[in-house]
Design a protein around this motif. Structure first.
Motif, PDB file in Angstrom:
ATOM      1  N   SER A   1      46.161  31.396  35.976  1.00 61.09           N
ATOM      2  CA  SER A   1      46.457  30.984  37.347  1.00 61.09           C
ATOM      3  C   SER A   1      45.228  31.114  38.236  1.00 61.09           C
ATOM      4  O   SER A   1      44.475  32.075  38.136  1.00 61.09           O
ATOM      5  CB  SER A   1      47.581  31.853  37.903  1.00 61.09           C
ATOM      6  OG  SER A   1      47.778  31.572  39.264  1.00 61.09           O
ATOM      7  N   ASP A   2      45.034  30.109  39.094  1.00 65.42           N
ATOM      8  CA  ASP A   2      43.962  30.179  40.088  1.00 65.42           C
ATOM      9  C   ASP A   2      44.457  30.771  41.397  1.00 65.42           C
ATOM     10  O   ASP A   2      43.700  30.865  42.361  1.00 65.42           O
ATOM     11  CB  ASP A   2      43.384  28.786  40.349  1.00 65.42           C
ATOM     12  CG  ASP A   2      42.456  28.335  39.235  1.00 65.42           C
ATOM     13  OD1 ASP A   2      41.953  29.195  38.498  1.00 65.42           O
ATOM     14  OD2 ASP A   2      42.242  27.120  39.121  1.00 65.42           O
ATOM     15  N   THR A   3      45.731  31.156  41.433  1.00 63.08           N
ATOM     16  CA  THR A   3      46.301  31.762  42.623  1.00 63.08           C
ATOM     17  C   THR A   3      46.066  33.263  42.567  1.00 63.08           C
ATOM     18  O   THR A   3      46.474  33.920  41.610  1.00 63.08           O
ATOM     19  CB  THR A   3      47.817  31.471  42.709  1.00 63.08           C
ATOM     20  OG1 THR A   3      48.012  30.066  42.683  1.00 63.08           O
ATOM     21  CG2 THR A   3      48.402  32.060  43.983  1.00 63.08           C
ATOM     22  N   PRO A   4      45.402  33.823  43.572  1.00 63.96           N
ATOM     23  CA  PRO A   4      45.169  35.278  43.561  1.00 63.96           C
ATOM     24  C   PRO A   4      46.496  36.047  43.643  1.00 63.96           C
ATOM     25  O   PRO A   4      47.414  35.653  44.358  1.00 63.96           O
ATOM     26  CB  PRO A   4      44.327  35.519  44.809  1.00 63.96           C
ATOM     27  CG  PRO A   4      43.825  34.190  45.236  1.00 63.96           C
ATOM     28  CD  PRO A   4      44.798  33.181  44.721  1.00 63.96           C
ATOM     29  N   THR A   5      46.579  37.141  42.890  1.00 68.02           N
ATOM     30  CA  THR A   5      47.741  38.013  42.895  1.00 68.02           C
ATOM     31  C   THR A   5      47.298  39.403  43.317  1.00 68.02           C
ATOM     32  O   THR A   5      46.335  39.938  42.771  1.00 68.02           O
ATOM     33  CB  THR A   5      48.358  38.107  41.481  1.00 68.02           C
ATOM     34  OG1 THR A   5      48.668  36.794  41.037  1.00 68.02           O
ATOM     35  CG2 THR A   5      49.608  38.964  41.477  1.00 68.02           C
ATOM     36  N   THR A   6      47.991  39.989  44.298  1.00 65.49           N
ATOM     37  CA  THR A   6      47.678  41.349  44.730  1.00 65.49           C
ATOM     38  C   THR A   6      48.250  42.318  43.708  1.00 65.49           C
ATOM     39  O   THR A   6      49.441  42.299  43.412  1.00 65.49           O
ATOM     40  CB  THR A   6      48.269  41.633  46.120  1.00 65.49           C
ATOM     41  OG1 THR A   6      47.667  40.730  47.048  1.00 65.49           O
ATOM     42  CG2 THR A   6      47.998  43.070  46.552  1.00 65.49           C
TER      43      THR A   6
ATOM     44  N   VAL B   1      42.825  42.646  43.624  1.00 68.82           N
ATOM     45  CA  VAL B   1      43.341  41.306  43.395  1.00 68.82           C
ATOM     46  C   VAL B   1      42.992  40.844  41.979  1.00 68.82           C
ATOM     47  O   VAL B   1      41.939  41.189  41.446  1.00 68.82           O
ATOM     48  CB  VAL B   1      42.722  40.325  44.432  1.00 68.82           C
ATOM     49  CG1 VAL B   1      43.161  38.902  44.195  1.00 68.82           C
ATOM     50  CG2 VAL B   1      43.053  40.769  45.853  1.00 68.82           C
ATOM     51  N   ARG B   2      43.879  40.051  41.394  1.00 73.22           N
ATOM     52  CA  ARG B   2      43.598  39.388  40.116  1.00 73.22           C
ATOM     53  C   ARG B   2      43.672  37.883  40.347  1.00 73.22           C
ATOM     54  O   ARG B   2      44.610  37.384  40.963  1.00 73.22           O
ATOM     55  CB  ARG B   2      44.614  39.774  39.052  1.00 73.22           C
ATOM     56  CG  ARG B   2      44.365  39.027  37.714  1.00 73.22           C
ATOM     57  CD  ARG B   2      45.371  39.359  36.620  1.00 73.22           C
ATOM     58  NE  ARG B   2      45.147  40.728  36.180  1.00 73.22           N
ATOM     59  CZ  ARG B   2      46.104  41.661  36.131  1.00 73.22           C
ATOM     60  NH1 ARG B   2      47.344  41.371  36.502  1.00 73.22           N
ATOM     61  NH2 ARG B   2      45.835  42.879  35.722  1.00 73.22           N
ATOM     62  N   LYS B   3      42.652  37.187  39.883  1.00 71.83           N
ATOM     63  CA  LYS B   3      42.637  35.723  39.913  1.00 71.83           C
ATOM     64  C   LYS B   3      42.242  35.282  38.510  1.00 71.83           C
ATOM     65  O   LYS B   3      41.113  35.516  38.079  1.00 71.83           O
ATOM     66  CB  LYS B   3      41.655  35.193  40.958  1.00 71.83           C
ATOM     67  CG  LYS B   3      41.700  33.680  41.106  1.00 71.83           C
ATOM     68  CD  LYS B   3      40.844  33.203  42.268  1.00 71.83           C
ATOM     69  CE  LYS B   3      40.951  31.705  42.395  1.00 71.83           C
ATOM     70  NZ  LYS B   3      40.153  31.204  43.512  1.00 71.83           N
ATOM     71  N   GLY B   4      43.188  34.694  37.799  1.00 73.04           N
ATOM     72  CA  GLY B   4      42.939  34.382  36.391  1.00 73.04           C
ATOM     73  C   GLY B   4      42.771  35.688  35.634  1.00 73.04           C
ATOM     74  O   GLY B   4      43.600  36.586  35.732  1.00 73.04           O
TER      75      GLY B   4
ATOM     76  N   GLU C   1      39.495  40.648  38.004  1.00 78.22           N
ATOM     77  CA  GLU C   1      40.007  41.598  38.985  1.00 78.22           C
ATOM     78  C   GLU C   1      38.879  41.966  39.937  1.00 78.22           C
ATOM     79  O   GLU C   1      37.748  42.202  39.499  1.00 78.22           O
ATOM     80  CB  GLU C   1      40.525  42.863  38.292  1.00 78.22           C
ATOM     81  CG  GLU C   1      41.685  42.597  37.372  1.00 78.22           C
ATOM     82  CD  GLU C   1      42.101  43.801  36.556  1.00 78.22           C
ATOM     83  OE1 GLU C   1      43.125  43.689  35.863  1.00 78.22           O
ATOM     84  OE2 GLU C   1      41.408  44.846  36.603  1.00 78.22           O
TER      85      GLU C   1
ATOM     86  N   ASN D   1      34.577  40.522  47.152  1.00 75.91           N
ATOM     87  CA  ASN D   1      34.214  39.323  47.908  1.00 75.91           C
ATOM     88  C   ASN D   1      33.512  39.675  49.220  1.00 75.91           C
ATOM     89  O   ASN D   1      33.237  38.808  50.029  1.00 75.91           O
ATOM     90  CB  ASN D   1      35.446  38.455  48.181  1.00 75.91           C
ATOM     91  CG  ASN D   1      36.454  39.117  49.100  1.00 75.91           C
ATOM     92  OD1 ASN D   1      36.408  40.321  49.350  1.00 75.91           O
ATOM     93  ND2 ASN D   1      37.394  38.323  49.588  1.00 75.91           N
TER      94      ASN D   1
END
Length: 178
Positions: A2-7, A17-20, A23, A109
């Motif tokens: 997924s390219d959608t960030p997950t907290t 955060v995890r994106k794909g 972390e 970031n």
């Protein structure tokens, strides 16, 4: 993937955060920070010393701080002036953002700006705000690399960005004279 960030986890000031498969950390109280390169009228470079819990050691740093943690309309220049005065007791008549880039692009970031401060005037002794225990060091510019190296040998933790700050004392990011 997924390219959608997950907290994954969120605290008062940080979010994990995890994106794909990646972390990383995000600040929740500010998006950027400043490092202030400041030389007194006596040609002494300003450093601050403080114990940093994540490192488990005292650190030597250039004055620095967050942008936007106290005021959403904060600018890098405002933050640089505020942090320099708060941490060192010196006021700058002029501040100039030299460059902005990631602090640790694989882990966060967060962006950080190198800011050059000029026209310094001593206002008070410094030492930080009520939550900080800062010692101010005024080191002759010519002695700064040796002084920093001696502090490392004594067990102080040093951010390699200090050496970038030394380079930016009298040069612009493109190598031209400051």
């Amino acid at each position: 993937m997924s390219d959608t960030p997950t907290t994954m986890c969120e605290g008062k000031y940080l979010r994990l955060v995890r994106k794909g498969h990646w972390e990383y950390a995000e600040r929740t109280n500010a998006g950027s920070a400043v490092i202030v390169i400041a030389v007194t009228p006596e040609d002494k470079l300003l450093f601050v010393e403080q114990f940093r819990i994540p490192m488990g050691a005292p650190t030597i740093e250039m004055p620095a701080g967050l942008v936007g943690d106290l005021d959403a309309h904060d600018t890098m220049e405002d933050a640089a002036r505020r942090e320099l005065l708060e941490e060192t007791g010196w006021r700058a008549d002029e501040v100039k953002v030299l460059m902005v880039g990631p602090t640790s692009s694989g882990m966060s970031n967060e962006l950080i700006a190198f800011v050059r401060a000029r026209g310094l005037v001593r206002v008070h002794a410094g030492g930080g705000d009520a939550s900080e225990d800062i010692t101010v060091h005024e080191v002759p510019v010519a002695d700064a690399p040796r002084w920093l190296t001696a502090k490392m040998a004594q067990g102080y933790s040093m951010d390699p960005k200090l050496w970038a700050g030394l380079w930016l004392l009298d040069k612009n990011p493109d190598g031209s004279p400051a």
